[in-house]
Structures are given as C-alpha cells and as structure tokens.
Design a protein around this motif. Structure first.
Motif, mmCIF file in Angstrom:
data_model
loop_
_atom_site.group_PDB
_atom_site.id
_atom_site.type_symbol
_atom_site.label_atom_id
_atom_site.label_comp_id
_atom_site.label_asym_id
_atom_site.label_seq_id
_atom_site.Cartn_x
_atom_site.Cartn_y
_atom_site.Cartn_z
ATOM 1 N N ALA A 78 -1.794 2.020 7.481
ATOM 2 C CA ALA A 78 -1.484 2.565 6.136
ATOM 3 C C ALA A 78 -1.922 4.002 6.143
ATOM 4 O O ALA A 78 -2.595 4.405 6.908
ATOM 5 N N GLN A 79 -1.210 4.736 5.141
ATOM 6 C CA GLN A 79 -1.666 6.281 4.837
ATOM 7 C C GLN A 79 -1.360 6.654 3.596
ATOM 8 O O GLN A 79 -0.226 5.872 3.111
ATOM 9 N N ALA A 92 -5.419 -4.752 4.045
ATOM 10 C CA ALA A 92 -5.863 -3.362 3.763
ATOM 11 C C ALA A 92 -5.814 -2.294 4.484
ATOM 12 O O ALA A 92 -6.156 -1.215 4.290
ATOM 13 N N ASP A 93 -5.311 -2.625 5.597
ATOM 14 C CA ASP A 93 -5.184 -1.317 6.884
ATOM 15 C C ASP A 93 -3.735 -1.164 7.323
ATOM 16 O O ASP A 93 -3.549 -0.131 8.049
ATOM 17 N N GLY A 94 -2.788 -1.866 6.595
ATOM 18 C CA GLY A 94 -1.333 -1.505 6.749
ATOM 19 C C GLY A 94 -0.494 -2.690 6.482
ATOM 20 O O GLY A 94 -0.742 -3.456 5.765
ATOM 21 N N VAL A 95 0.566 -2.540 7.123
ATOM 22 C CA VAL A 95 1.376 -3.499 7.167
ATOM 23 C C VAL A 95 2.108 -4.015 8.717
ATOM 24 O O VAL A 95 2.236 -3.184 9.700
ATOM 25 N N GLN A 132 7.088 4.993 6.058
ATOM 26 C CA GLN A 132 8.132 4.229 5.633
ATOM 27 C C GLN A 132 9.401 4.064 6.405
ATOM 28 O O GLN A 132 10.253 3.046 6.393
ATOM 29 N N ILE A 133 9.807 5.332 6.632
ATOM 30 C CA ILE A 133 11.002 5.398 7.689
ATOM 31 C C ILE A 133 10.768 4.688 9.038
ATOM 32 O O ILE A 133 11.914 3.857 9.377
ATOM 33 N N LEU A 162 0.798 -1.229 -0.101
ATOM 34 C CA LEU A 162 0.123 -0.067 0.077
ATOM 35 C C LEU A 162 1.011 1.154 0.026
ATOM 36 O O LEU A 162 1.817 1.236 0.458
ATOM 37 N N PRO A 163 0.473 2.369 -0.552
ATOM 38 C CA PRO A 163 1.082 3.522 -0.313
ATOM 39 C C PRO A 163 1.066 3.997 1.006
ATOM 40 O O PRO A 163 0.204 4.291 1.660
#
Length: 395
Positions: free
Chosen positions: A389-390, A330-333, A298-299, A291-292
């Motif tokens: 996610a964001q 769907a919600d993040g990693v 990401q950091i 996901l973006p």
C-alpha cells in the motif's frame, strides 16, 4: 592434443600393466621381442597425448617384429588401441593416416604371416597342396586382419563423433543461454523504459498541481488564509503521493511529453469487459476494503492483471474459467490469477513468455512488491503478485 595430467597418468599406468601382462608370453631370450614390447607399451602410454607418436611407435614395433621374423605375440593387440586412438583423438591428418595404416597393416600382416614366414620356415620349398593352403590362408588372414583393424579405427571414429556432437550441443546450449540472458536484459530494460514513461506523466502532473497550488496559496495568504490552508493540504497530499511514485524510479526517467494517460484501478472494469468479449470465461472477485494506492502502484496492478489475462488468452484453455482476484488487507493488495493451461502450452520459462513475465516481475519489484509464477502439475497456471500500500494522491 593437450590432455589432463590425470588422463596421461592413467594411460601410462595402463601401458605399464599391459607390458607386465604381455611379458611372460614373449620370448624373453629374443631382444627383438623386448624392443617391440617396449615400443607397443610406449605407444599405448601416449595414445591420447600424441596419437601421431603413438602410431609411429606402433609401426616401429611391428616392423621390428617382422624384420627379425618373430611370431605373432600378445603385445600385438596394442595395435587395436593405437588405431582406435588415431580416430578418436588424432587430428585430421593423423585420423586418416590411422585408416591407411589399418589397410596397409592388414596387407603387411597377411603377407608376413601367410607368405613370407612359411616360405622362410620351409627354406623356400612348397608343394602344390601347400600353395593352395597358402592362398586360402592368405585370403582368410587378410579378411580377418582388415576387419579387426578397420573395426578398431571405426570404433574410435564413432566415439569421436559422439564427443564432437556433445561438444557442439554444449556450445549451442551455452550460446542459447547467453542469447536468452541478453534478450532477457533487453526486455527488462525496455520494460524499465516503458515504466519510466508511465511515471513521467504521474510525476509531471503532480509537480504541476503542487506548483499551481503553491502559487495560489502564496497570493491568497494575505487576504484569504483559509484558502491558503486548503491549498497547503492539497500540496501535502499530492506531494506525498508523488514521493511514493518517485521511489519506483530505479533508472533515469525518459521525458516524453506525448505519453498517453495510463490506466489505474478504476480502468479494470473496462479490461475485464474486453477479455470477456474475447471469449474468456473470467471470474473476478475482490475482498477486503480498497486502500488508496499511488498512481504508479495502480498502474502496476493493472498491467500485471492485463499481462496475466493476455497469457491466459494466448496459452490457456479458454473453455475453462479464469479466476482473477484482488485481496486487500492493511498492508496492500494481492493480485492472483489462476487459469488452466492447454496441453500444448509452453512452460513459463520458455520463449513464449519471455516478453511478459519479466515485465510483470519488474513492475511488482519497482513497487517494493513481489511476483510468483507457478505452473503446477495439475495443469494450472498461477500468477501471484503482492503490491504494498501507498498513500494515494487526490484526483
């Protein structure tokens, strides 16, 4: 010495019981025995509240007993409790007065029981055989008296040493906990400052892009409306990503224009190659569709993976494989890292991990996520981080 009301009440009750137990063995017709019994009972009642008064009362009862030429009585065993208390609860002076009293008391008791009392009872006349018996009795009584009295004082001193050792240990543990808390707060603050410097670059870049696109759209709008629309779309994407990053800042940003570019997800391959080159048997897996993520998120993923792999190199069994996984939904990693611990590895809460785990937890929490660290009984060390996610910003 200040003691609790419960302890004082206990000592008084025990002293009263002691007096009633000893009373039948005393010659009730002799007022000197009654006075001596009261003195010894009072000495036991205040033996912890005031060891000095306790020692004085015991000496008063003993001298009363000897001056009135009374025989050895059951209540004399109170002397042992008094000597014990001078060593266990008295101050420096009272403690050593207790030891001196043990020695002097042994001399007085021996002289009174082996010499003075027999001479008075025999009207001062003794024969040669009685003289030998007196000498033997004197030696036996002195050795027995000094042994029993000094032993009682020594027992109190041992109890005092154990108590003082425990108190010192308790204070050291409290000081260590306070020092660890201060150090932990310092580490967290330092990590916050590092995160602030990281995010400065992200936000500054985003605002620069927004300003440049807005200026371009403003000048292009009259003649090239389609370019203005494209610029507005870029502004919206960049601003959306910057808004997500701003939510990470729980402390005031430290503006440092000389910061270096920060790593993102695309830099993970280089990190994995570095740790493999260092000798780590790394097994990497990634499931789900990426996901973006905002740059700050990401950091966080990169830094958590980096710190976990660093801990695996420093504290883990490098001969065993290390499993690093990214599980997207769907919600993040979810970032998971599992490695085998060495037999001599420190616990996660120890000083060895104090500069790494707080930083990972802080990074996860500032993204709105969580971090779980586990050291299982199977000698495996697990780090699990959840990063929500964001929407990411365009490059």
């Amino acid at each position: 010495m200040r003691i609790s009301r419960a302890k004082l009440t206990t000592d008084i009750v025990l002293a009263v019981v002691f007096g009633f137990v000893c009373m039948p063995f005393a010659v009730l017709g002799e007022w000197a025995d009654i006075v001596a019994l009261l003195a010894f009972s009072a000495a036991l009642a205040v033996r912890r509240a005031s060891p000095a008064w306790s020692l004085g009362l015991a000496w008063g009862g003993a001298l009363m007993q000897m001056l009135w030429l009374r025989d050895l009585q059951l209540y004399d065993v109170a002397v042992l409790g008094v000597l014990y208390s001078t060593a266990a609860h008295g101050g420096r002076l009272v403690k050593w007065l207790g030891l001196v009293s043990a020695g002097v008391g042994a001399v007085f008791a021996t002289g009174y029981l082996a010499v003075a009392k027999p001479l008075i009872d025999n009207a001062g006349f003794i024969g040669p055989q009685d003289t030998v018996s007196m000498v033997v009795l004197t030696l036996v009584l002195f050795v027995a008296s000094i042994a029993v009295l000094v032993l009682s004082w020594t027992a109190g001193l041992l109890v005092r040493s154990v108590r003082d050792t425990r108190e010192v240990r308790r204070r050291e543990e409290a000081a260590n906990r306070e020092r660890e808390l201060v150090e932990y707060r310092y580490v967290v603050e330092q990590e916050r400052n590092r995160i602030a410097r990281d995010m400065h670059d992200v936000v500054a870049h985003s605002l620069a892009v927004v300003i440049a696109q807005a200026d371009g759209a403003r000048f292009a709008a009259p003649t090239r409306p389609e370019a203005a629309v494209d610029a507005l779309g870029t502004i919206a994407g960049v601003a959306r990503g910057a808004l997500g990053d701003v939510r990470l800042l729980l402390a005031e940003l430290r503006h440092d224009e000389a910061g270096a570019p920060q790593p993102v997800l695309d830099d993970l391959d280089g990190l994995l190659a570095q740790v493999r080159a260092a000798g780590l048997d790394l097994r990497f897996s990634e499931t789900g569709q990426r996901l973006p993520l905002g740059t700050g998120h990401q950091i966080a993923v990169y830094r958590i993976a980096q710190e976990g792999l660093t801990n695996a190199l420093r504290h883990g069994d490098v001969s065993a494989p290390v499993h690093l996984g990214l599980a997207w939904d769907a919600d993040g990693v979810t970032v998971s890292l599992v490695n085998a611990r060495r037999a001599d590895a420190a616990a996660p809460e120890s000083h060895a991990f104090r500069h790494g785990i707080p930083g990972m937890r802080e990074r996860a929490q500032l993204t709105g996520g969580t971090l779980l660290v586990e050291a299982g009984a199977d000698a495996m060390f697990r780090v699990t981080a959840r990063i929500p996610a964001q929407a990411g910003r365009p490059a």
